[in-house]
Design a protein around this motif. Structure first.
Motif, PDB file in Angstrom:
ATOM      1  N   TYR A  77      54.524  18.976  33.976  1.00 22.99           N
ATOM      2  CA  TYR A  77      53.615  19.855  34.706  1.00 22.99           C
ATOM      3  C   TYR A  77      52.952  19.084  35.843  1.00 22.99           C
ATOM      4  N   LYS A  78      53.032  19.606  37.060  1.00 21.65           N
ATOM      5  CA  LYS A  78      52.419  18.984  38.233  1.00 21.65           C
ATOM      6  C   LYS A  78      51.064  19.630  38.477  1.00 21.65           C
ATOM      7  N   PHE A  79      50.032  18.819  38.380  1.00 24.28           N
ATOM      8  CA  PHE A  79      48.679  19.323  38.555  1.00 24.28           C
ATOM      9  C   PHE A  79      48.471  19.761  40.003  1.00 24.28           C
ATOM     10  N   MET A  80      47.808  20.895  40.191  1.00 20.27           N
ATOM     11  CA  MET A  80      47.487  21.476  41.498  1.00 20.27           C
ATOM     12  C   MET A  80      48.731  21.866  42.285  1.00 20.27           C
ATOM     13  N   PHE A  81      49.851  22.121  41.589  1.00 18.74           N
ATOM     14  CA  PHE A  81      51.047  22.627  42.244  1.00 18.74           C
ATOM     15  C   PHE A  81      51.318  24.068  41.801  1.00 18.74           C
ATOM     16  N   GLN A  82      50.272  24.775  41.343  1.00 17.76           N
ATOM     17  CA  GLN A  82      50.467  26.138  40.886  1.00 17.76           C
ATOM     18  C   GLN A  82      50.732  27.064  42.064  1.00 17.76           C
ATOM     19  N   LYS A  83      51.443  28.131  41.796  1.00 15.62           N
ATOM     20  CA  LYS A  83      51.665  29.141  42.816  1.00 15.62           C
ATOM     21  C   LYS A  83      50.423  30.003  42.949  1.00 15.62           C
ATOM     22  N   ALA A  84      50.223  30.531  44.151  1.00 16.60           N
ATOM     23  CA  ALA A  84      49.015  31.330  44.406  1.00 16.60           C
ATOM     24  C   ALA A  84      48.969  32.574  43.524  1.00 16.60           C
ATOM     25  N   LEU A  85      50.110  33.200  43.296  1.00 15.86           N
ATOM     26  CA  LEU A  85      50.139  34.396  42.455  1.00 15.86           C
ATOM     27  C   LEU A  85      49.795  34.072  41.010  1.00 15.86           C
ATOM     28  N   ASP A  86      50.245  32.901  40.526  1.00 14.69           N
ATOM     29  CA  ASP A  86      49.904  32.499  39.156  1.00 14.69           C
ATOM     30  C   ASP A  86      48.403  32.256  39.018  1.00 14.69           C
ATOM     31  N   VAL A  87      47.821  31.606  40.025  1.00 16.72           N
ATOM     32  CA  VAL A  87      46.381  31.364  39.994  1.00 16.72           C
ATOM     33  C   VAL A  87      45.626  32.693  40.010  1.00 16.72           C
TER      34      VAL A  87
ATOM     35  N   GLU B  10      46.637  35.576  38.888  1.00 15.05           N
ATOM     36  CA  GLU B  10      46.767  36.244  37.593  1.00 15.05           C
ATOM     37  C   GLU B  10      45.806  35.652  36.571  1.00 15.05           C
ATOM     38  N   VAL B  11      45.676  34.341  36.580  1.00 13.47           N
ATOM     39  CA  VAL B  11      44.766  33.689  35.634  1.00 13.47           C
ATOM     40  C   VAL B  11      43.320  34.083  35.916  1.00 13.47           C
ATOM     41  N   LEU B  12      42.926  34.085  37.187  1.00 14.01           N
ATOM     42  CA  LEU B  12      41.557  34.446  37.536  1.00 14.01           C
ATOM     43  C   LEU B  12      41.261  35.901  37.208  1.00 14.01           C
ATOM     44  N   ALA B  13      42.224  36.782  37.488  1.00 11.93           N
ATOM     45  CA  ALA B  13      42.023  38.198  37.172  1.00 11.93           C
ATOM     46  C   ALA B  13      41.893  38.409  35.667  1.00 11.93           C
ATOM     47  N   GLY B  14      42.707  37.690  34.893  1.00  9.46           N
ATOM     48  CA  GLY B  14      42.594  37.792  33.439  1.00  9.46           C
ATOM     49  C   GLY B  14      41.267  37.269  32.929  1.00  9.46           C
ATOM     50  N   ARG B  15      40.778  36.208  33.575  1.00  7.33           N
ATOM     51  CA  ARG B  15      39.495  35.648  33.155  1.00  7.33           C
ATOM     52  C   ARG B  15      38.360  36.618  33.454  1.00  7.33           C
ATOM     53  N   VAL B  16      38.411  37.308  34.583  1.00  5.41           N
ATOM     54  CA  VAL B  16      37.381  38.293  34.926  1.00  5.41           C
ATOM     55  C   VAL B  16      37.388  39.428  33.906  1.00  5.41           C
ATOM     56  N   GLU B  17      38.579  39.867  33.494  1.00  5.05           N
ATOM     57  CA  GLU B  17      38.659  40.941  32.506  1.00  5.05           C
ATOM     58  C   GLU B  17      38.086  40.491  31.161  1.00  5.05           C
TER      59      GLU B  17
ATOM     60  N   LEU C  88      30.249  41.415  46.406  1.00  2.01           N
ATOM     61  CA  LEU C  88      30.825  41.540  45.075  1.00  2.01           C
ATOM     62  C   LEU C  88      32.287  41.934  45.234  1.00  2.01           C
ATOM     63  N   VAL C  89      33.180  41.059  44.760  1.00  2.00           N
ATOM     64  CA  VAL C  89      34.614  41.360  44.767  1.00  2.00           C
ATOM     65  C   VAL C  89      34.922  42.009  43.432  1.00  2.00           C
ATOM     66  N   GLY C  90      35.235  43.294  43.457  1.00  2.00           N
ATOM     67  CA  GLY C  90      35.450  44.053  42.238  1.00  2.00           C
ATOM     68  C   GLY C  90      36.651  43.574  41.450  1.00  2.00           C
ATOM     69  N   ASP C  91      36.647  43.875  40.146  1.00  3.64           N
ATOM     70  CA  ASP C  91      37.768  43.479  39.297  1.00  3.64           C
ATOM     71  C   ASP C  91      39.011  44.273  39.644  1.00  3.64           C
ATOM     72  N   ARG C  92      40.143  43.793  39.183  1.00 10.04           N
ATOM     73  CA  ARG C  92      41.418  44.418  39.539  1.00 10.04           C
ATOM     74  C   ARG C  92      41.627  45.738  38.818  1.00 10.04           C
ATOM     75  N   GLU C  93      41.163  45.835  37.571  1.00 13.18           N
ATOM     76  CA  GLU C  93      41.430  47.027  36.767  1.00 13.18           C
ATOM     77  C   GLU C  93      40.698  48.255  37.275  1.00 13.18           C
ATOM     78  N   HIS C  94      39.406  48.106  37.640  1.00 14.97           N
ATOM     79  CA  HIS C  94      38.614  49.265  38.029  1.00 14.97           C
ATOM     80  C   HIS C  94      38.465  49.411  39.539  1.00 14.97           C
ATOM     81  N   SER C  95      38.445  48.292  40.261  1.00 18.82           N
ATOM     82  CA  SER C  95      38.158  48.330  41.697  1.00 18.82           C
ATOM     83  C   SER C  95      39.330  47.915  42.562  1.00 18.82           C
ATOM     84  N   GLY C  96      40.393  47.360  41.959  1.00 22.76           N
ATOM     85  CA  GLY C  96      41.529  46.902  42.748  1.00 22.76           C
ATOM     86  C   GLY C  96      41.202  45.753  43.674  1.00 22.76           C
ATOM     87  N   GLY C  97      40.150  44.989  43.354  1.00 26.05           N
ATOM     88  CA  GLY C  97      39.770  43.857  44.192  1.00 26.05           C
ATOM     89  C   GLY C  97      38.960  44.211  45.415  1.00 26.05           C
TER      90      GLY C  97
END
Length: 205
Positions: A87-97, A99-106, A153-162
């Motif tokens: 695993y290469k640290f800080m080599f994550q794809k933007a879409l993966d990051v 998804e993780v942030l959106a899941g954390r907000v939920e 306020l940046v709304g969540d993805r589920e209710h506000s679509g960002g």
């Protein structure tokens, strides 16, 4: 009484810097005045005395460092949640990051809903004449520091679509926010362009 011309300073003809005064107090408290007299460094290829101590402070002679035994690493948790390949640290794809942030907000939104006994969340993009509760992350409207006039306020993805909406915090008696903070807010958004916040729900330990 001839007029004295001021010398112009340009990159081609820089203005000579004034030499520091010998009576300046800054010279007395400069790092050079407190540092021991060490010979100036030479070129790397011609250097000698590698490993030699050139300056020391206090009694540091005769110290020996040693370790005891070895150590082993044990991974806790389910195997599918652990890393199974290099695993290469800080080599994550933007879409993966994202998804993780959106899941954390939920996840934090569900914690807020249960902790404060909230009915549910609404969208930040829809106008609301009555008080509604929305979920999202605190953000800033620019690159400057966060202040009461620049809070978004940046709304969540589920209710506000960002969707993001500026916040009016003038009705709150006190608050402490930082960019990226996950919060639930209650307020009105009559025009759909600015939410007047009346209550702030934060994640508490």
């Amino acid at each position: 009484q001839g007029s004295q011309k001021r010398s112009n300073s340009t990159p081609e003809t820089p203005r000579p810097k004034r030499a520091p005064s010998s009576h300046s107090p800054y010279g007395l408290f400069s790092p050079g005045s407190f540092s021991p007299s060490v010979t100036p460094s030479q070129k790397y290829s011609s250097r000698g005395g590698r490993g030699e101590v050139v300056a020391s402070f206090g009694s540091a002679h005769g110290l020996a460092w040693s370790g005891r035994g070895g150590c082993s690493v044990k991974i806790f948790g389910q195997p599918e949640q652990n890393l199974s390949k290099p695993y290469k640290f800080m080599f994550q794809k933007a879409l993966d990051v994202r998804e993780v942030l959106a899941g954390r907000v939920e996840e934090l939104g569900e914690v807020l809903r249960r902790h404060h006994s909230l009915d549910g969340f609404s969208s930040t993009a829809l106008p609301a004449q009555e008080p509604v509760t929305v979920l999202g992350q605190i953000s800033c409207d620019g690159n400057g520091k966060l202040n009461p006039k620049s809070v978004l306020l940046v709304g969540d993805r589920e209710h506000s679509g960002g969707a993001q909406v500026p916040l009016d915090l003038s009705e709150l008696p006190e608050y402490s926010l930082f960019p990226g903070q996950v919060v639930a807010l209650e307020g009105t958004n009559s025009t759909g362009r600015r939410m007047v916040v009346s209550k702030l729900y934060e994640v508490t330990p």
